[in-house]
Scaffold this motif. Sequence first.
Motif, PDB file in Angstrom:
ATOM      1  N   GLU A  54       0.830  -1.206   0.000  1.00  0.00           N
ATOM      2  CA  GLU A  54       0.000   0.000   0.000  1.00  0.00           C
ATOM      3  C   GLU A  54       0.867   1.260   0.000  1.00  0.00           C
ATOM      4  OE1 GLU A  54      -3.957   1.184   2.277  1.00  0.00           O
ATOM      5  OE2 GLU A  54      -2.175   1.538   3.516  1.00  0.00           O
ATOM      6  N   ARG A  55       1.934   1.263   0.783  1.00  0.00           N
ATOM      7  CA  ARG A  55       2.814   2.429   0.850  1.00  0.00           C
ATOM      8  C   ARG A  55       3.513   2.689  -0.476  1.00  0.00           C
ATOM      9  NH1 ARG A  55       4.476   0.374   5.910  1.00  0.00           N
ATOM     10  NH2 ARG A  55       6.513  -0.107   5.059  1.00  0.00           N
ATOM     11  N   LYS A  56       3.872   1.626  -1.194  1.00  0.00           N
ATOM     12  CA  LYS A  56       4.539   1.789  -2.493  1.00  0.00           C
ATOM     13  C   LYS A  56       3.583   2.409  -3.513  1.00  0.00           C
ATOM     14  CE  LYS A  56       8.180   0.225  -5.109  1.00  0.00           C
ATOM     15  NZ  LYS A  56       9.503  -0.251  -4.851  1.00  0.00           N
ATOM     16  N   GLY A  57       2.291   2.085  -3.428  1.00  0.00           N
ATOM     17  CA  GLY A  57       1.285   2.735  -4.244  1.00  0.00           C
ATOM     18  C   GLY A  57       1.161   2.257  -5.678  1.00  0.00           C
ATOM     19  N   ILE A  58       1.736   1.115  -6.012  1.00  0.00           N
ATOM     20  CA  ILE A  58       1.680   0.608  -7.395  1.00  0.00           C
ATOM     21  C   ILE A  58       0.644  -0.508  -7.517  1.00  0.00           C
ATOM     22  CG2 ILE A  58       2.980  -0.528  -9.235  1.00  0.00           C
ATOM     23  CD1 ILE A  58       5.481   0.900  -8.118  1.00  0.00           C
ATOM     24  N   ILE A  59       0.703  -1.468  -6.621  1.00  0.00           N
ATOM     25  CA  ILE A  59      -0.211  -2.614  -6.657  1.00  0.00           C
ATOM     26  C   ILE A  59      -1.590  -2.178  -6.187  1.00  0.00           C
ATOM     27  CG2 ILE A  59      -0.672  -4.891  -5.662  1.00  0.00           C
ATOM     28  CD1 ILE A  59       2.386  -5.231  -5.487  1.00  0.00           C
ATOM     29  N   GLN A  60      -2.621  -2.644  -6.891  1.00  0.00           N
ATOM     30  CA  GLN A  60      -3.995  -2.285  -6.568  1.00  0.00           C
ATOM     31  C   GLN A  60      -4.839  -3.551  -6.380  1.00  0.00           C
ATOM     32  OE1 GLN A  60      -4.919   1.022  -6.269  1.00  0.00           O
ATOM     33  NE2 GLN A  60      -2.735   1.393  -6.567  1.00  0.00           N
ATOM     34  N   LYS A  61      -5.931  -3.421  -5.646  1.00  0.00           N
ATOM     35  CA  LYS A  61      -6.872  -4.534  -5.514  1.00  0.00           C
ATOM     36  C   LYS A  61      -7.316  -4.955  -6.906  1.00  0.00           C
ATOM     37  CE  LYS A  61      -8.857  -3.197  -1.075  1.00  0.00           C
ATOM     38  NZ  LYS A  61     -10.108  -2.813  -0.390  1.00  0.00           N
TER      39      LYS A  61
END
Length: 85
Positions: A54-61
């Motif tokens: 979540e902190r990296k902000g690239i991977i999404q649900k």
Amino acid sequence: PFLDEDREAFPELFNLPSNVYEVSLPKPLGIVFEEIEAGKGVYVADLVEGGNAERKGIIQKGDVLIGVTAIKVIGAKWERRLLPA
């Protein structure tokens, strides 16, 4: 996360389609995976609040995991997909 010499020696592993991306995350990943259906891979069901993903902000649900450290996982048995490195 991979050396340029590896990318040059094995271009078929590193030429990613437009909607596929490579992400390097430290453990714990902070990702909840669920199986799509037997032998069809896994997807991101949720991200742990404040976790590394979540902190990296690239991977999404909803993203689909297709490889781990350049090892394809689609078609593998569920138990073999998430072996620790």
